[in-house]
Design a protein around this motif. Structure first.
Motif, PDB file in Angstrom:
ATOM      1  N   SER A  52       1.553 -10.080  -0.195  1.00  0.00           N
ATOM      2  CA  SER A  52       1.250  -8.645  -0.263  1.00  0.00           C
ATOM      3  C   SER A  52       1.406  -7.885   1.047  1.00  0.00           C
ATOM      4  O   SER A  52       1.492  -6.662   1.040  1.00  0.00           O
ATOM      5  CB  SER A  52      -0.171  -8.456  -0.793  1.00  0.00           C
ATOM      6  OG  SER A  52      -1.076  -9.231  -0.018  1.00  0.00           O
TER       7      SER A  52
ATOM      8  N   SER B  88      -8.840  -7.546  -3.412  1.00  0.00           N
ATOM      9  CA  SER B  88      -9.942  -6.994  -2.621  1.00  0.00           C
ATOM     10  C   SER B  88     -10.638  -5.922  -3.451  1.00  0.00           C
ATOM     11  O   SER B  88     -11.456  -6.217  -4.315  1.00  0.00           O
ATOM     12  CB  SER B  88      -9.413  -6.438  -1.298  1.00  0.00           C
ATOM     13  OG  SER B  88     -10.436  -5.819  -0.571  1.00  0.00           O
ATOM     14  N   GLY B  89     -10.291  -4.641  -3.256  1.00  0.00           N
ATOM     15  CA  GLY B  89     -10.885  -3.578  -4.061  1.00  0.00           C
ATOM     16  C   GLY B  89     -10.320  -3.523  -5.469  1.00  0.00           C
ATOM     17  O   GLY B  89     -10.867  -2.852  -6.348  1.00  0.00           O
ATOM     18  N   GLY B  90      -9.191  -4.190  -5.691  1.00  0.00           N
ATOM     19  CA  GLY B  90      -8.663  -4.330  -7.037  1.00  0.00           C
ATOM     20  C   GLY B  90      -7.641  -3.286  -7.462  1.00  0.00           C
ATOM     21  O   GLY B  90      -7.254  -3.242  -8.632  1.00  0.00           O
ATOM     22  N   GLY B  91      -7.141  -2.477  -6.527  1.00  0.00           N
ATOM     23  CA  GLY B  91      -6.110  -1.508  -6.892  1.00  0.00           C
ATOM     24  C   GLY B  91      -4.801  -2.194  -7.259  1.00  0.00           C
ATOM     25  O   GLY B  91      -4.153  -1.839  -8.258  1.00  0.00           O
ATOM     26  N   LEU B  92      -4.430  -3.185  -6.468  1.00  0.00           N
ATOM     27  CA  LEU B  92      -3.184  -3.903  -6.727  1.00  0.00           C
ATOM     28  C   LEU B  92      -3.254  -4.666  -8.049  1.00  0.00           C
ATOM     29  O   LEU B  92      -2.378  -4.543  -8.903  1.00  0.00           O
ATOM     30  CB  LEU B  92      -2.880  -4.866  -5.565  1.00  0.00           C
ATOM     31  CG  LEU B  92      -1.635  -5.741  -5.729  1.00  0.00           C
ATOM     32  CD1 LEU B  92      -0.367  -4.911  -5.864  1.00  0.00           C
ATOM     33  CD2 LEU B  92      -1.502  -6.725  -4.558  1.00  0.00           C
TER      34      LEU B  92
ATOM     35  N   LYS C  26       0.825  -1.206   0.000  1.00  0.00           N
ATOM     36  CA  LYS C  26       0.000   0.000   0.000  1.00  0.00           C
ATOM     37  C   LYS C  26       0.868   1.270   0.000  1.00  0.00           C
ATOM     38  O   LYS C  26       0.429   2.327  -0.437  1.00  0.00           O
ATOM     39  CB  LYS C  26      -0.938   0.024   1.205  1.00  0.00           C
ATOM     40  CG  LYS C  26      -2.039  -1.031   1.185  1.00  0.00           C
ATOM     41  CD  LYS C  26      -3.194  -0.615   0.304  1.00  0.00           C
ATOM     42  CE  LYS C  26      -4.483  -1.394   0.519  1.00  0.00           C
ATOM     43  NZ  LYS C  26      -4.419  -2.788   0.847  1.00  0.00           N
TER      44      LYS C  26
ATOM     45  N   ASN D  75      -3.675  -1.281   6.344  1.00  0.00           N
ATOM     46  CA  ASN D  75      -2.432  -1.063   5.623  1.00  0.00           C
ATOM     47  C   ASN D  75      -2.418   0.224   4.807  1.00  0.00           C
ATOM     48  O   ASN D  75      -1.366   0.833   4.623  1.00  0.00           O
ATOM     49  CB  ASN D  75      -2.147  -2.266   4.721  1.00  0.00           C
ATOM     50  CG  ASN D  75      -1.762  -3.488   5.534  1.00  0.00           C
ATOM     51  OD1 ASN D  75      -1.213  -3.360   6.631  1.00  0.00           O
ATOM     52  ND2 ASN D  75      -2.052  -4.668   5.010  1.00  0.00           N
TER      53      ASN D  75
HETATM   54  C1  LIG Z   1      -5.105  -3.887   0.528  1.00  0.00           C
HETATM   55  C2  LIG Z   1      -4.479  -5.231   0.539  1.00  0.00           C
HETATM   56  C3  LIG Z   1      -4.755  -6.193  -0.455  1.00  0.00           C
HETATM   57  C4  LIG Z   1      -5.778  -5.980  -1.557  1.00  0.00           C
HETATM   58  O1  LIG Z   1      -5.507  -4.875  -2.367  1.00  0.00           O
HETATM   59  P1  LIG Z   1      -6.636  -4.223  -3.292  1.00  0.00           P
HETATM   60  O2  LIG Z   1      -5.935  -3.166  -4.043  1.00  0.00           O
HETATM   61  O3  LIG Z   1      -7.691  -3.672  -2.369  1.00  0.00           O
HETATM   62  O4  LIG Z   1      -7.197  -5.313  -4.142  1.00  0.00           O
HETATM   63  C5  LIG Z   1      -4.067  -7.395  -0.421  1.00  0.00           C
HETATM   64  N1  LIG Z   1      -3.182  -7.664   0.554  1.00  0.00           N
HETATM   65  C6  LIG Z   1      -2.897  -6.783   1.534  1.00  0.00           C
HETATM   66  C7  LIG Z   1      -1.917  -7.168   2.576  1.00  0.00           C
HETATM   67  C8  LIG Z   1      -3.531  -5.528   1.556  1.00  0.00           C
HETATM   68  O5  LIG Z   1      -3.250  -4.663   2.525  1.00  0.00           O
END
Ligand SMILES: *Cc1c(COP(=O)(O)O)cnc(C)c1O
Length: 334
Positions: free
Chosen positions: A309, A183-187, A57, A84
């Motif tokens: 992540s 999750s939200g898909g930013g990564l 993040k 995070n």
């Molecule tokens: C936020 C987060 C994700 C998911 O990221 P998105 O961009 O919301 O899909 C995955 N792993 C960790 C550890 C995160 O903090």
């Protein structure tokens, strides 16, 4: 409405890479012999849990702060986040001398509040819910001209997360399949945009938990829908994608090849494997790719990279999981 915004592209991600280079760590990749045997292809782990602040993040937050005008920087940044994103934004803001306020509700555990304060941000405790904390953010944006930085649905955030894709392609140029916690898909939007621009043949697989897989439900519905948040070991993957999502839903729909879901038991097994075999400490959300690999749910015709992540797990919970205790957060939360 979705679809009226153009996708974040390779040029924006390359620009982000230059912008964050002085603040963000280049994280290593490790080959996993056991997982490679299991899959029949080299499996590499991208150790992003060793990133400063404990998760990727920081990349998006640093790029978002760097993208502000001087006037916006002077007035500061703000977010609602217990996790995070809050940590990353607090560190990124402090690194560029920008004021940062993180708003949270009274229900947030003290350890999380301390974690964000330790990164140098002001924490404001407001009300009994995330919604009330969100109202305080709206007030500070309107009255004090602070800039709200959201955790995923934001161009500069997505471009920042995409730098992880460019980095792993330099490290493993023949990668065929990339496993990305979703999750939200930013990564995944950033990583997929970077990788598919360079190598359209790379398969991008999103991994979510079975309990409350918001993006997965939205992809099935063909539009952003409300999905109930449930207790899970992958707590950083909880929460919805926003009914007014502008970028990550469309980018994920277009660029992601497949979404795989993993169970709580599989996540716990992965945290255990990553500790005893790979000698790394990760949080549940960072372990979902390895959970899918261990469950035999990933096939690949070439090298695999699984993104670890994040590493921000309660160490008492981690100790219980690696000791083989049956840690069931779904029961404990009930
Ligand atoms: C936020 C987060 C994700 C998911 O990221 P998105 O961009 O919301 O899909 C995955 N792993 C960790 C550890 C995160 O903090």
């Amino acid at each position: 409405m979705t679809g009226q915004h153009s996708f974040v592209d390779l040029a924006e991600i390359e620009q982000a890479r230059a912008a964050i280079a002085g603040t963000v760590r280049l994280t290593p990749v490790n080959l996993s012999p056991q997982l490679s045997d299991l899959v029949g292809q080299p499996v590499h782990l991208k150790l992003e849990h060793t990133q400063i602040t404990g998760s990727f993040k920081l990349r998006g937050a640093t790029n978002a702060v760097a993208s502000l005008s001087d006037d916006e920087k002077r007035r500061g940044v703000i977010a609602v986040s217990t996790g995070n994103h809050g940590r990353g934004l607090a560190f990124a803001a402090k690194a560029s001398g920008v004021k940062c306020i993180i708003c949270m509700s009274k229900l947030v555990p003290q350890a999380k509040i301390d974690g964000i304060r330790a990164q140098g941000a002001e924490v404001r405790i407001i009300g009994r819910s995330q919604d009330e904390a969100q109202e305080e953010v709206a007030r500070l944006v309107a009255d004090d001209g602070m800039t709200m930085i959201p955790p995923f649905d934001h161009r500069a955030v997505i471009a920042g997360q995409g730098t992880l894709g460019l980095e792993l392609l330099d490290q493993i140029p023949d990668v065929a399949t990339v496993l990305v916690p979703l999750s939200g898909g930013g990564l995944i939007s950033g990583v997929a945009a970077a990788l598919k621009a360079r190598r359209p043949d790379i398969r991008i697989i999103g991994i979510s938990m079975e309990r409350g897989a918001a993006m997965h439900e939205c992809l099935k519905a063909g539009r952003p829908v409300h999905v109930e948040e449930l207790a899970t070991l992958a707590d950083s993957l909880g929460g919805g994608i926003g009914l007014d999502n502008t970028l990550t839903f469309a980018m994920t729909s277009k660029l992601v090849d497949e979404v795989v879901l993993v169970s709580e038991t599989e996540i716990a097994a992965a945290i255990r494997h990553i500790y005893w075999q790979e000698r790394q400490i990760v949080e549940g959300s960072g372990a979902v790719g390895v959970a899918a690999l261990l469950a035999g749910r990933i096939k690949s015709a070439g090298p695999v990279v699984s993104i670890l992540s994040g590493g921000n797990i309660d160490m008492n919970q981690h100790f219980r999981i690696i000791s083989g205790e049956d840690v069931d957060v779904t029961r404990e939360a009930a």
